[in-house]
Design a protein around this motif. Sequence first.
Motif, short mmCIF file in Angstrom:
data_model
loop_
_atom_site.label_atom_id
_atom_site.label_comp_id
_atom_site.label_asym_id
_atom_site.label_seq_id
_atom_site.Cartn_x
_atom_site.Cartn_y
_atom_site.Cartn_z
N LEU A 219 -20.74 20.98 0.79
CA LEU A 219 -20.50 20.26 -0.45
C LEU A 219 -19.07 20.51 -0.94
O LEU A 219 -18.36 19.57 -1.33
CB LEU A 219 -21.52 20.70 -1.50
N ALA A 220 -18.64 21.78 -0.89
CA ALA A 220 -17.28 22.12 -1.32
C ALA A 220 -16.24 21.44 -0.44
O ALA A 220 -15.22 20.91 -0.94
CB ALA A 220 -17.10 23.63 -1.27
N HIS A 221 -16.47 21.42 0.86
CA HIS A 221 -15.52 20.79 1.78
C HIS A 221 -15.38 19.30 1.49
O HIS A 221 -14.25 18.77 1.45
CB HIS A 221 -15.98 21.01 3.22
N ALA A 222 -16.52 18.63 1.26
CA ALA A 222 -16.48 17.18 1.00
C ALA A 222 -15.76 16.87 -0.31
O ALA A 222 -14.96 15.92 -0.39
CB ALA A 222 -17.90 16.62 0.97
N VAL A 223 -16.01 17.67 -1.35
CA VAL A 223 -15.33 17.46 -2.63
C VAL A 223 -13.83 17.68 -2.47
O VAL A 223 -13.01 16.86 -2.92
CB VAL A 223 -15.90 18.41 -3.71
N SER A 224 -13.44 18.75 -1.81
CA SER A 224 -12.02 19.06 -1.62
C SER A 224 -11.32 17.98 -0.80
O SER A 224 -10.17 17.62 -1.08
CB SER A 224 -11.86 20.42 -0.95
N GLU A 225 -12.01 17.47 0.21
CA GLU A 225 -11.43 16.41 1.05
C GLU A 225 -11.10 15.18 0.21
O GLU A 225 -10.03 14.58 0.35
CB GLU A 225 -12.40 16.05 2.17
N LEU A 226 -12.02 14.77 -0.68
CA LEU A 226 -11.78 13.57 -1.50
C LEU A 226 -10.74 13.84 -2.58
O LEU A 226 -9.95 12.96 -2.93
CB LEU A 226 -13.09 13.08 -2.11
N ILE A 227 -10.75 15.04 -3.13
CA ILE A 227 -9.71 15.38 -4.11
C ILE A 227 -8.33 15.22 -3.49
O ILE A 227 -7.40 14.72 -4.13
CB ILE A 227 -9.92 16.82 -4.64
N GLY A 228 -8.21 15.63 -2.25
CA GLY A 228 -6.91 15.57 -1.57
C GLY A 228 -6.57 14.25 -0.94
O GLY A 228 -5.52 14.11 -0.31
N ASN A 229 -7.43 13.24 -1.09
CA ASN A 229 -7.19 11.95 -0.45
C ASN A 229 -7.39 10.81 -1.45
O ASN A 229 -8.42 10.12 -1.45
CB ASN A 229 -8.14 11.78 0.74
N PRO A 230 -6.41 10.57 -2.33
CA PRO A 230 -6.56 9.52 -3.34
C PRO A 230 -6.72 8.12 -2.76
O PRO A 230 -7.39 7.28 -3.36
CB PRO A 230 -5.27 9.64 -4.17
N ASP A 231 -6.14 7.85 -1.60
CA ASP A 231 -6.30 6.52 -0.99
C ASP A 231 -7.76 6.28 -0.61
O ASP A 231 -8.29 5.17 -0.79
CB ASP A 231 -5.41 6.38 0.24
N GLN A 232 -8.40 7.30 -0.06
CA GLN A 232 -9.82 7.16 0.29
C GLN A 232 -10.66 6.99 -0.96
O GLN A 232 -11.61 6.21 -0.97
CB GLN A 232 -10.28 8.39 1.08
N ARG A 233 -10.30 7.70 -2.03
CA ARG A 233 -11.03 7.55 -3.29
C ARG A 233 -10.92 6.12 -3.81
O ARG A 233 -11.90 5.53 -4.29
CB ARG A 233 -10.52 8.54 -4.34
#
Length: 373
Positions: free
Chosen positions: A318-332
């Motif tokens: 869960l932490a990894h997935a949250v951190s990945e999206l935080i660091g990828n605004p284009d994907q968001r």
Amino acid sequence: MKILFIVGNLSSDGGTERVTCEIGSGLVRAGHDVAIASLFGPATTSFHLESGVTTSALGLKEAQGGARRSLGISSALLSKIRSQQADVVVLVDSVLFAFCAPWAPFIRARMICWEHFNLSTNHGSRLRSIGRSAAVRLADSIVVLTERDAVAWQERYRIGNKVQAIWNPVPRFALPGPDVTATDPGTSRVVLAVGRLTEQKGFDVLLRAWAIVARQHPDWQLRIVGWGEDEASLKAQAKTLGLNDSVVFVGRTSAVEVEYRQAALFAMSSRWEGLPMTLLEAQFFGLPVISTDCETGPAEILACGSGVLVKVDDAEALAHAVSELIGNPDQRDAMSALARENAARYDADTLCTQWRELLTRLSSAKDAALNVR
């Protein structure tokens, strides 16, 4: 067509009562005669109801009891169904079918079981297991919330066309007033979680995950909206994990849309769900989602690509997935666009069309049976 919905307590502010009001109102707009009866509470609601929907209270006390109470519930249900002279009766919760066995085969109305929990759990009620078995025998149709749960019913009870999935609608949120400034999703540093503070929702796992996220992204904040019996223990856990500066327990709010509009991401850590309304709400507001892949619901809602699924009870994933999206605004941004498109599938009027089709099929089947006789 005259339709009677029977709920446990119409005055409650839960999702079951809300969607009953939504669908009942939609059916009235479509020209049906709709009534809602409340077994245990007053015949009032804080949710919107079309003026054409009539409500009534059966006046039973919501308390534990034995055979006498069961007989009282059974008698109250039968009396209301007879007096209403409805063409279709929708029992909102499978547990109510546990009280229908003595008389259900002999009434003229078609009966629908509307199940709001996934089949893998009885939600702490042995009566719900009994009610489900009774619904298989007594109901003319069983409505569940997801396709996966429909398959589960078909496989466990060997039933086919009797069960179908109809999703719950997204709530109708009011548009923000002219004095409200929406937060730019690109600048927000908020991860939002919404739900009752109970074991089911897995907030203890979310807090363990956030302890990892907060070390990597100290400028971000987790906001938890909700209340429940685990509030004290969760706040103590957050303190122990050193999260007092990055976790906010919002509590109960009547303006949850404000929280959605100010968030950048939505996280759901549930251990089990039926059809999680918070995910639908997050989709409506265009929030990318990180969710546990718990039983039914999340996988179907997020199949369009508007979110990420992780294993239940896995704080590191869960932490990894949250951190990945935080660091990828284009994907968001891409997920946000998909989320808004996806929310249209859960429009109340669209889903009311499915209810109308179901009612038409039941009415046609009844007419055919009468003609055969």
